[in-house]
Enzyme design. Structure first.
Site, PDB file in Angstrom:
ATOM      1  N   ASP A   1      45.584  44.876  -3.251  1.00  0.00           N
ATOM      2  CA  ASP A   1      46.377  44.216  -4.299  1.00  0.00           C
ATOM      3  C   ASP A   1      45.553  43.218  -5.110  1.00  0.00           C
ATOM      4  O   ASP A   1      46.100  42.387  -5.814  1.00  0.00           O
ATOM      5  CB  ASP A   1      47.600  43.505  -3.687  1.00  0.00           C
ATOM      6  CG  ASP A   1      47.208  42.464  -2.643  1.00  0.00           C
ATOM      7  OD1 ASP A   1      46.013  42.126  -2.541  1.00  0.00           O
ATOM      8  OD2 ASP A   1      48.110  41.983  -1.935  1.00  0.00           O
TER       9      ASP A   1
ATOM     10  N   HIS B   1      50.186  39.381  -1.251  1.00  0.00           N
ATOM     11  CA  HIS B   1      49.066  38.456  -1.134  1.00  0.00           C
ATOM     12  C   HIS B   1      49.559  36.992  -1.153  1.00  0.00           C
ATOM     13  O   HIS B   1      48.927  36.103  -1.724  1.00  0.00           O
ATOM     14  CB  HIS B   1      48.086  38.683  -2.284  1.00  0.00           C
ATOM     15  CG  HIS B   1      46.646  38.453  -1.962  1.00  0.00           C
ATOM     16  ND1 HIS B   1      45.732  39.474  -1.851  1.00  0.00           N
ATOM     17  CD2 HIS B   1      45.943  37.316  -1.727  1.00  0.00           C
ATOM     18  CE1 HIS B   1      44.531  38.966  -1.598  1.00  0.00           C
ATOM     19  NE2 HIS B   1      44.640  37.655  -1.506  1.00  0.00           N
TER      20      HIS B   1
ATOM     21  N   TYR C   1      37.558  43.226   1.711  1.00  0.00           N
ATOM     22  CA  TYR C   1      37.475  43.335   0.260  1.00  0.00           C
ATOM     23  C   TYR C   1      36.350  44.322  -0.002  1.00  0.00           C
ATOM     24  O   TYR C   1      35.241  44.144   0.509  1.00  0.00           O
ATOM     25  CB  TYR C   1      37.121  41.989  -0.366  1.00  0.00           C
ATOM     26  CG  TYR C   1      38.301  41.078  -0.593  1.00  0.00           C
ATOM     27  CD1 TYR C   1      39.464  41.533  -1.201  1.00  0.00           C
ATOM     28  CD2 TYR C   1      38.233  39.729  -0.226  1.00  0.00           C
ATOM     29  CE1 TYR C   1      40.538  40.684  -1.433  1.00  0.00           C
ATOM     30  CE2 TYR C   1      39.307  38.878  -0.457  1.00  0.00           C
ATOM     31  CZ  TYR C   1      40.450  39.362  -1.055  1.00  0.00           C
ATOM     32  OH  TYR C   1      41.501  38.523  -1.280  1.00  0.00           O
TER      33      TYR C   1
END
Ligand SMILES: Cc1cc2nc3c(=O)[nH]c(=O)nc-3n(C[C@H](O)[C@H](O)[C@H](O)COP(=O)(O)O)c2cc1C
Length: 504
Positions: free
Chosen positions: A274, A365, A246
């Site tokens: 995403d 995800h 991330y």
């Protein structure tokens, strides 16, 4: 640091001393037998101050443990706020009210089906649902909004049917292949899922051990409950791990994470693309609401919405400004292959090739972000013919994840051109219900299914799988979530999952 007369046993702080610092203006907490002054940190806490204030002056270890890697306090709280050891014998034990829900859960754990009664990956989910803590189940099982995408991920595979071939001499089957250059025994990997300790006190290292045993790759999440180094330390020999990233608004932090991962031997950098904002996962939000919100006095001055659940609490650092412009920078800071995780359309796969990415994961995800995003496998069926048409099919490795529960799902994805697939929830559920033996069995079941189904489709090796083995005409039909043919469903005697033992 001198804590004067309050220090008893070998200069340890007492519980009474800590208990005096029990409010927003002066807040100490005990974590793993040590006291910390978090007063100034309160407004910065990604999960909001209220949850910390619940433990002001007290021992917050139980709540803290699953959500924070062990190096969190060292990393984020200035050393001057580390107050030292506490004599835990002097800390008042909280009288815990007997929680009827917890009593029932413990009873269900007593009656859990034995591991051998789990015959497929869905069985682990059925057991986990009954034995996991409510908040952990809510975090793992939830999807975004109406959970349409989450359910579609799984049901999309039901729209692809096989065109097997016969009389192929399938005595010997070899399911091994390579992924980003690493040899693996079977083309699935353990994808990144945050907060492993919610399901198992040991956390992600359990998945590391399972992956090692079966020679499959583990993707390490940025938001793991174990520290990154613990997960790398748990690997053995030439076991392969990848890093899921991330991207932090502070690029210095991101750079440090990437460089560290590379120096510790990670073989792939999967940048999650995403999740510029975390989706609304209402099951998670509801469970946290009752856990955190109801029994805490509102101290005011806190803008964090209390009902956001575990997911949002831990993700406020993610940079929503991340863009294609950042990719060259990533290429400049690492030699690891760069893979975009969460690509959802052909155009972006082609763009990923053009900016020099080594791979993409077609993923939504696990249905936890944009609801009504299409399943990875449907996007795959669209992407591969276009890549072939443009002659780009060998320029990039294409992976998918989402809803993969059977080896037939893996085979379908491979037939359509995926290099491999990621599997998330099933291993979390196997780990939560049965620990390492559960993960081991889940992986073995997939391997057994894989060998059998390769044989039945008429292929000996992974490279023989191709689009000619599947009929994808049904793929464009999306599920509505409404069961069709309810009469037939009513009459159908459903396959049953593992049963609990009878009450004594
Ligand atoms: C509990 C949970 C936590 C997750 N955490 C992350 C994460 O931290 N980073 C990420 O890129 N994807 C995360 N994902 C998404 C997974 O990597 C993957 O895309 C998804 O789980 C695949 O779907 P499946 O669970 O149906 O196999 C998470 C998924 C779940 C279920």
């Amino acid at each position: 640091m001198n804590h004067g007369s309050s220090n008893t046993q070998a200069n340890k702080l007492t519980g009474q001393e800590v208990a005096k610092h029990n409010n927003a203006e002066d807040c100490w907490v005990i974590i793993h037998g040590r006291a910390y002054d978090v007063t100034e940190f309160l407004p910065e806490h990604p999960g909001g101050p209220k949850i910390i204030l619940k433990y002001a002056g007290k021992d917050g270890t139980e709540q803290y443990e699953p959500i924070h890697p062990p190096d969190t306090l060292d990393k984020y709280l200035d050393k001057s706020k580390h107050l030292g050891e506490v004599d835990m014998n002097t800390v008042e034990k909280e009288e815990k009210e007997e929680d009827p829900e917890e009593i029932e859960r413990q009873e269900r754990i007593q009656r859990m089906p034995i591991l051998e009664q789990c015959y497929n990956l869905m069985d682990f989910e059925a057991v986990a649902r009954r034995v996991m803590k409510k908040t952990a189940w809510a975090y793992y099982s939830s999807g975004a909004d109406d959970e349409m995408t989450m359910r579609e991920n799984h049901s999309a595979f039901h729209k692809i049917w096989f065109r097997p071939r016969i009389l192929q001499d399938v005595e010997n089957i070899d399911t091994s292949t390579t992924m980003l250059g690493s040899k693996v025994s079977i083309p699935f990997y353990v994808t990144a899922t945050a907060l492993g300790k919610l399901g198992n006190p040991e956390g992600e290292v359990v998945l590391t051990r399972g992956a090692r045993k079966h020679n499959v790759i583990q993707m390490i999440p940025t938001l793991a409950s174990c520290s990154f180094d613990e997960i790398v330390d748990a690997k053995e020999g030439d076991q392969v791990q990848w890093l899921q990233l991330y991207v932090n608004k502070n690029r210095d932090i991101t750079k440090r994470i990437v460089e560290h991962a590379e120096s510790r031997g990670c073989k792939g950098l999967f940048i999650t693309v995403d999740a510029p904002q975390l989706g609304r996962r209402e099951k998670d939000m509801r469970s946290k609401f009752s856990d955190v919100g109801s029994n805490v006095q509102d101290t005011g001055g806190d803008n964090v919405d209390r009902s956001q659940g575990a997911a949002r609490a831990i993700s406020s650092f993610i940079d929503p400004a991340l863009s294609w412009k950042d990719i060259p920078w990533f290429k400049s800071i690492t030699k690891m292959p760069i893979i975009l995780k969460g690509v959802q359309r052909v155009e972006d796969v082609i763009r990923a090739v053009s900016v020099g990415c080594d791979g993409v994961v077609l993923s939504n995800h696990g249905g936890r972000q944009l609801d009504f995003a299409r399943s990875g496998v449907e996007v795959l069926a669209e992407v591969m013919p276009e890549l072939r048409r443009l002659g780009l099919q060998d320029k990039i490795e294409v992976y998918i994840d989402g809803g993969i529960r059977r080896a037939t799902d893996i085979i379908k994805a491979l037939c359509l051109g995926a290099k491999g697939v990621g599997i998330g929830r099933p291993f979390l559920f196997a780990m939560s219900a049965y620990g390492l033996p559960g993960v081991d069995r889940a992986m073995q079941l997939l391997k057994d299914e894989m060998e059998m189904n390769m044989r039945l489709i008429g292929c000996n090796t992974i490279d023989q799988l191709g689009p000619e083995f599947v009929d994808t005409r049904g793929l464009s039909m999306h599920s509505t979530g409404v069961p069709s043919d309810t009469l037939a469903l009513d009459a159908y005697d459903p396959l049953a999952g593992p049963r609990e033992k009878a009450r004594l």
